[in-house]
Design an enzyme around this catalytic site. Structure first.
Site, PDB file in Angstrom:
ATOM      1  N   LYS B 104       0.846  -1.189   0.000  1.00  0.00           N
ATOM      2  CA  LYS B 104       0.000   0.000   0.000  1.00  0.00           C
ATOM      3  C   LYS B 104       0.883   1.242   0.000  1.00  0.00           C
ATOM      4  O   LYS B 104       1.623   1.488   0.954  1.00  0.00           O
ATOM      5  CB  LYS B 104      -0.920   0.020   1.226  1.00  0.00           C
ATOM      6  CG  LYS B 104      -1.724   1.323   1.326  1.00  0.00           C
ATOM      7  CD  LYS B 104      -2.602   1.398   2.554  1.00  0.00           C
ATOM      8  CE  LYS B 104      -3.028   2.842   2.801  1.00  0.00           C
ATOM      9  NZ  LYS B 104      -3.855   3.001   3.993  1.00  0.00           N
ATOM     10  N   GLY B 165      -8.668   8.847   9.591  1.00  0.00           N
ATOM     11  CA  GLY B 165      -8.953   8.912  11.019  1.00  0.00           C
ATOM     12  C   GLY B 165     -10.051   9.880  11.398  1.00  0.00           C
ATOM     13  O   GLY B 165     -10.326  10.083  12.576  1.00  0.00           O
ATOM     14  N   ALA B 191      -9.935   5.215   3.959  1.00  0.00           N
ATOM     15  CA  ALA B 191      -9.942   6.347   4.892  1.00  0.00           C
ATOM     16  C   ALA B 191     -11.276   7.083   4.896  1.00  0.00           C
ATOM     17  O   ALA B 191     -11.902   7.281   3.863  1.00  0.00           O
ATOM     18  CB  ALA B 191      -8.835   7.350   4.604  1.00  0.00           C
ATOM     19  N   GLY B 192     -11.682   7.469   6.077  1.00  0.00           N
ATOM     20  CA  GLY B 192     -12.854   8.313   6.252  1.00  0.00           C
ATOM     21  C   GLY B 192     -14.085   7.610   6.786  1.00  0.00           C
ATOM     22  O   GLY B 192     -15.020   8.258   7.250  1.00  0.00           O
ATOM     23  N   ASN B 213      -9.451   1.481   9.539  1.00  0.00           N
ATOM     24  CA  ASN B 213      -8.719   1.142  10.760  1.00  0.00           C
ATOM     25  C   ASN B 213      -9.381   1.775  11.975  1.00  0.00           C
ATOM     26  O   ASN B 213      -9.935   1.108  12.830  1.00  0.00           O
ATOM     27  CB  ASN B 213      -7.255   1.604  10.627  1.00  0.00           C
ATOM     28  CG  ASN B 213      -6.379   1.140  11.780  1.00  0.00           C
ATOM     29  OD1 ASN B 213      -6.843   0.721  12.823  1.00  0.00           O
ATOM     30  ND2 ASN B 213      -5.087   1.206  11.600  1.00  0.00           N
ATOM     31  N   THR B 214      -9.395   3.114  12.000  1.00  0.00           N
ATOM     32  CA  THR B 214      -9.851   3.823  13.189  1.00  0.00           C
ATOM     33  C   THR B 214     -11.307   3.527  13.533  1.00  0.00           C
ATOM     34  O   THR B 214     -11.659   3.438  14.718  1.00  0.00           O
ATOM     35  CB  THR B 214      -9.663   5.343  12.996  1.00  0.00           C
ATOM     36  OG1 THR B 214      -8.330   5.576  12.532  1.00  0.00           O
ATOM     37  CG2 THR B 214      -9.870   6.101  14.291  1.00  0.00           C
TER      38      THR B 214
END
Lengths: 76, 261
Positions: B104, B165, B191-192, B213-214
């Site tokens: 990545k 995040g 992301a997001g 992830n977050t």
């Protein structure tokens, strides 16, 4: 001979992961053993060049070498 | 092509996967919680970062002790890299550490927004592809940049839905959809995502997958959220394949008008 004079005789100065360190002269595999690292779980870069794992026992450290030893950590 | 039959797989760089959810391994309380959330997510690919070994504590537990690289596909990232050369250097080390060429690429433009630097990203994609890497590329939600990345050798396009995040959800559905329509390689929102419905939106737009992830790691109960994300990705994919109804400006009754008393 005492430890200090021993270091003077066979030790070399390298930078390991950004920190100055005095280590015994030898191969990178020797260094991994000295600090207790399993070479199978890390990757090594010496003076900005990748050192293939298969050659860690052959590549000898030289005074002034810049070494990076990395592994995988959690990340996104 | 139903999910029940298990045939709804996707392929990136010739590798086939069943799960369309890719999860990160950062920000967890400990390795045990990370491993439990991963199991609940059903993900087959995990992102990992490359960092210096702590040489003063070489016996400390490592990620690979808890998440088996033989069971999961490790996708090394370049998180924290702000220029082309450090990203390439990081991935060369990752390839030596793990032997994996599927990576990545993520080159950040500034710390405040963690928006990608697309000029550096495009250059790095070209170099990595020439070196035999298979880069899945984090990028801006820009359909033109996405085409350029694909031409440069990206094996997957991974536009942000919102800043890394942030948990804000997909801010521009139109640009994500335009990227999906223009791409010949898989498109994954990276992301997001903040909650399950955000992941479903990405899948309903026709994305091949979602990377997060977050949203899982910072949930009150990460393991429960991981399961919710697995279900929402499946639900969104199912809705996309099923083909949603058309939109109408006004109501259309579901019960027949004929035969009213």
């Amino acid at each position: 001979m005492d430890k200090d004079s021993f270091d003077m005789a066979v030790g070399i100065n390298i930078t390991l992961n950004g920190e100055a360190r005095r280590v015994l002269a030898g191969s990178i595999a020797d260094l991994c053993a000295e600090i207790g690292l399993n070479p199978a779980k890390v990757a090594v870069e010496r003076n900005l060049m990748i050192v293939p794992r298969s050659t860690l026992a052959q590549v000898m450290l030289a005074d002034g070498d810049q070494l990076e030893i990395v592994h995988f950590v959690g990340g996104g | 092509m139903t999910q029940e039959s298990g045939s709804d797989t996707w392929t990136v760089a010739g590798r086939r996967f069943s799960s369309r959810l890719i999860v990160g391994t950062g920000k967890y309380k400990d390795f045990e919680q990370n491993a439990a959330a991963l199991a609940a997510s059903g993900a087959e690919i995990i992102t990992v970062a490359v960092r210096r070994v702590n040489v003063t504590d070489p016996g400390a537990p490592m990620l690979t002790d808890f998440i088996d690289p033989k069971q999961y596909t490790y996708l090394p990232n370049t998180a924290g890299c702000f220029d082309r050369d450090s990203a390439i250097r990081t991935l060369r080390l990752a390839r030596e550490a793990g032997g994996w060429d599927l990576v990545k690429l993520e080159i950040l433009g500034e710390a405040k927004t963690l928006y990608p630097d697309m000029r550096e990203t495009l250059q790095a994609t070209e170099i990595l592809a020439k070196e035999g890497f298979l880069p899945m590329v984090y990028c801006a939600d820009d359909p033109i940049a996405a085409k350029q990345l694909e031409d440069a050798g990206a094996v997957a396009i991974m536009p942000l839905g919102a800043p890394i995040g942030s948990g804000l959800g997909i801010q521009n559905r139109v640009t994500i959809r335009l990227i999906v329509e223009g791409a010949k390689v898989p498109v994954l929102v990276d992301a997001g995502v903040g909650t399950a419905s955000d992941a479903a939106v990405a899948m309903e737009l026709g994305c091949d997958g979602v990377l997060m992830n977050t949203a899982i790691a910072e949930a009150k109960d990460p393991v429960m959220m991981a399961r919710a994300m697995r279900l929402s990705v499946e639900a969104g994919r199912g809705a996309y394949l099923a083909g949603r109804m058309g939109r109408r400006m006004y109501a259309d009754p579901s019960s027949p008008l004929a035969g009213l008393i």
